[in-house]
Design a protein around this motif. Sequence first.
Motif, PDB file in Angstrom:
ATOM      1  N   UNK A  70     -26.192 -55.294 -23.932  1.00  0.00           N
ATOM      2  CA  UNK A  70     -25.671 -53.985 -22.828  1.00  0.00           C
ATOM      3  C   UNK A  70     -24.481 -54.358 -23.693  1.00  0.00           C
ATOM      4  N   UNK A  71     -23.741 -55.280 -23.670  1.00  0.00           N
ATOM      5  CA  UNK A  71     -22.656 -55.231 -24.987  1.00  0.00           C
ATOM      6  C   UNK A  71     -22.116 -54.140 -25.862  1.00  0.00           C
ATOM      7  N   UNK A  72     -23.003 -53.989 -26.740  1.00  0.00           N
ATOM      8  CA  UNK A  72     -23.126 -52.597 -27.857  1.00  0.00           C
ATOM      9  C   UNK A  72     -23.784 -51.697 -27.384  1.00  0.00           C
ATOM     10  N   UNK A  73     -24.277 -51.168 -26.161  1.00  0.00           N
ATOM     11  CA  UNK A  73     -24.519 -49.985 -24.916  1.00  0.00           C
ATOM     12  C   UNK A  73     -22.963 -49.998 -24.399  1.00  0.00           C
ATOM     13  N   UNK A  74     -22.586 -50.571 -24.412  1.00  0.00           N
ATOM     14  CA  UNK A  74     -21.063 -50.247 -23.175  1.00  0.00           C
ATOM     15  C   UNK A  74     -19.716 -50.131 -24.017  1.00  0.00           C
ATOM     16  N   UNK A  75     -20.047 -51.203 -25.468  1.00  0.00           N
ATOM     17  CA  UNK A  75     -18.710 -50.997 -25.819  1.00  0.00           C
ATOM     18  C   UNK A  75     -18.963 -50.918 -26.960  1.00  0.00           C
ATOM     19  N   UNK A  84     -21.121 -56.182 -30.327  1.00  0.00           N
ATOM     20  CA  UNK A  84     -21.755 -57.326 -30.044  1.00  0.00           C
ATOM     21  C   UNK A  84     -21.958 -58.672 -30.594  1.00  0.00           C
ATOM     22  N   UNK A  85     -20.857 -58.618 -31.723  1.00  0.00           N
ATOM     23  CA  UNK A  85     -19.935 -59.695 -32.245  1.00  0.00           C
ATOM     24  C   UNK A  85     -19.361 -60.599 -31.246  1.00  0.00           C
ATOM     25  N   UNK A  86     -18.949 -60.206 -29.474  1.00  0.00           N
ATOM     26  CA  UNK A  86     -18.553 -61.248 -29.233  1.00  0.00           C
ATOM     27  C   UNK A  86     -19.293 -61.888 -28.092  1.00  0.00           C
ATOM     28  N   UNK A  87     -20.447 -61.726 -28.710  1.00  0.00           N
ATOM     29  CA  UNK A  87     -21.357 -62.510 -27.539  1.00  0.00           C
ATOM     30  C   UNK A  87     -21.226 -63.758 -27.523  1.00  0.00           C
ATOM     31  N   UNK A  88     -20.832 -64.639 -26.248  1.00  0.00           N
ATOM     32  CA  UNK A  88     -21.665 -65.864 -25.856  1.00  0.00           C
ATOM     33  C   UNK A  88     -22.197 -66.438 -24.300  1.00  0.00           C
ATOM     34  N   UNK A  89     -22.539 -67.602 -25.623  1.00  0.00           N
ATOM     35  CA  UNK A  89     -23.156 -68.239 -24.529  1.00  0.00           C
ATOM     36  C   UNK A  89     -22.676 -68.432 -23.209  1.00  0.00           C
ATOM     37  N   UNK A 103     -21.404 -58.683 -16.802  1.00  0.00           N
ATOM     38  CA  UNK A 103     -20.181 -59.654 -17.961  1.00  0.00           C
ATOM     39  C   UNK A 103     -20.205 -59.205 -18.909  1.00  0.00           C
ATOM     40  N   UNK A 104     -21.177 -58.475 -19.831  1.00  0.00           N
ATOM     41  CA  UNK A 104     -20.443 -57.666 -20.608  1.00  0.00           C
ATOM     42  C   UNK A 104     -18.776 -57.373 -20.611  1.00  0.00           C
ATOM     43  N   UNK A 105     -18.186 -56.414 -19.730  1.00  0.00           N
ATOM     44  CA  UNK A 105     -16.761 -56.063 -19.365  1.00  0.00           C
ATOM     45  C   UNK A 105     -16.435 -57.069 -19.709  1.00  0.00           C
ATOM     46  N   UNK A 106     -16.858 -58.174 -19.111  1.00  0.00           N
ATOM     47  CA  UNK A 106     -15.598 -59.715 -19.498  1.00  0.00           C
ATOM     48  C   UNK A 106     -15.871 -60.769 -20.290  1.00  0.00           C
ATOM     49  N   UNK A 154      -6.633 -57.734 -36.128  1.00  0.00           N
ATOM     50  CA  UNK A 154      -7.430 -56.188 -36.539  1.00  0.00           C
ATOM     51  C   UNK A 154      -8.549 -55.862 -35.633  1.00  0.00           C
ATOM     52  N   UNK A 155      -9.163 -57.345 -35.289  1.00  0.00           N
ATOM     53  CA  UNK A 155     -10.418 -57.180 -34.657  1.00  0.00           C
ATOM     54  C   UNK A 155      -9.982 -56.608 -33.083  1.00  0.00           C
ATOM     55  N   UNK A 156      -8.740 -57.419 -32.410  1.00  0.00           N
ATOM     56  CA  UNK A 156      -8.557 -56.830 -31.433  1.00  0.00           C
ATOM     57  C   UNK A 156      -7.967 -55.451 -30.965  1.00  0.00           C
ATOM     58  N   UNK A 157      -6.770 -54.804 -31.995  1.00  0.00           N
ATOM     59  CA  UNK A 157      -8.160 -53.753 -32.455  1.00  0.00           C
ATOM     60  C   UNK A 157      -8.787 -52.563 -32.282  1.00  0.00           C
ATOM     61  N   UNK A 158      -9.345 -52.781 -32.492  1.00  0.00           N
ATOM     62  CA  UNK A 158     -10.974 -52.536 -32.878  1.00  0.00           C
ATOM     63  C   UNK A 158     -11.172 -52.378 -31.012  1.00  0.00           C
ATOM     64  N   UNK A 159     -11.192 -53.656 -30.918  1.00  0.00           N
ATOM     65  CA  UNK A 159     -11.180 -53.587 -28.875  1.00  0.00           C
ATOM     66  C   UNK A 159     -10.451 -53.486 -27.370  1.00  0.00           C
ATOM     67  N   UNK A 160      -9.440 -52.814 -28.550  1.00  0.00           N
ATOM     68  CA  UNK A 160      -8.334 -52.422 -27.832  1.00  0.00           C
ATOM     69  C   UNK A 160      -8.799 -50.916 -26.132  1.00  0.00           C
ATOM     70  N   UNK A 161     -10.049 -50.352 -27.082  1.00  0.00           N
ATOM     71  CA  UNK A 161      -9.860 -48.844 -26.061  1.00  0.00           C
ATOM     72  C   UNK A 161     -11.185 -50.108 -25.036  1.00  0.00           C
ATOM     73  N   UNK A 162     -11.823 -50.506 -25.300  1.00  0.00           N
ATOM     74  CA  UNK A 162     -13.234 -51.410 -24.689  1.00  0.00           C
ATOM     75  C   UNK A 162     -12.507 -52.153 -23.265  1.00  0.00           C
ATOM     76  N   UNK A 163     -10.844 -52.702 -24.222  1.00  0.00           N
ATOM     77  CA  UNK A 163      -9.822 -53.607 -23.092  1.00  0.00           C
ATOM     78  C   UNK A 163     -10.181 -52.436 -21.348  1.00  0.00           C
TER      79      UNK A 163
END
Length: 284
Positions: free
Chosen positions: A30-35, A40-45, A88-91, A114-123
């Motif tokens: 879901x993380x991959x499909x939405x963002x 998907x590297x952001x996945x956590x337990x 949960x994927x959005x959070x 650099x990683x935060x810049x990649x996620x900025x639009x998604x956030x």
Amino acid sequence: MFGYVRPNLADMSQEAQARYRAHYCGLCHTIGDRHGQAARMTLTFDLAYLTIFLGSLYEPEEVSGEGRCVPHPVKKHAWVRSRVTDYAADMTIALTYHKLMDDWQDDRNIAAKGASAVLKKAYIRVKADWPRQCKTIERTLANLSQVEKRRDLSPDAAARCFGELMAELFVMQEDYWSGALRAFGYSLGRYIYLLDAACDADKDAKKGSYNPVLLMEKKPEDMRDTLEMVLGDASAAFEKLPLIQDEEILRNILYSGVWLGYNEYLHKKDKKMMKESEVKGHGE
């Protein structure tokens, strides 16, 4: 600070293990499909637990299937998804984005920037969809940063900030259950922060970094009673909720899995001390 809310697979039935992995894989997809696939590297337990927890409470319609992915390219893995998984994927994106921004601001970590810049639009998209949760994340993390910078003498000041963050995270929608969900999330958040502080105490002592465990003049191994008390508050809130679906998984994580990180840390510390003692003994 994340990664502590995980299952104790050794004490979980095969059926429950399969169900947990299906939720975990569903969140990853879901993380991959939405963002985007990189997200998907952001996945956590921890967010997988949120998925299962809210899914148990609301019992939304689920979609299931099987698929392959980069980490598991050969064998297909079962997955299950629902509207709770979307949340949960959005959070996951919101929390990871701010964690990366914090790493950049505190340590000038170029990789984090650099990683935060990649996620900025998604956030930005996530914040538009979930303004209440994202505003709370921003406010509580800013407050937490201030507590740590001024080296607040109250050992619980920082833990309360993270508790407030988690309290709002568990409230996907305002309804009859909001109060109990906030109470659970608040206590779980305080537990996570204090647990992380206990596991980082020795490292922070050497670096001179802020740490509430050090403020309490305690060693990490002396924190179990405090952690049990805080987790007891979470357990009391948990027992008030009608959580039937995936109950075995939820109880396994809350009453056993959340201790794995702490126990593993203490075990490694004991082994290190034994080796140092042996070396010192041989030197004498």
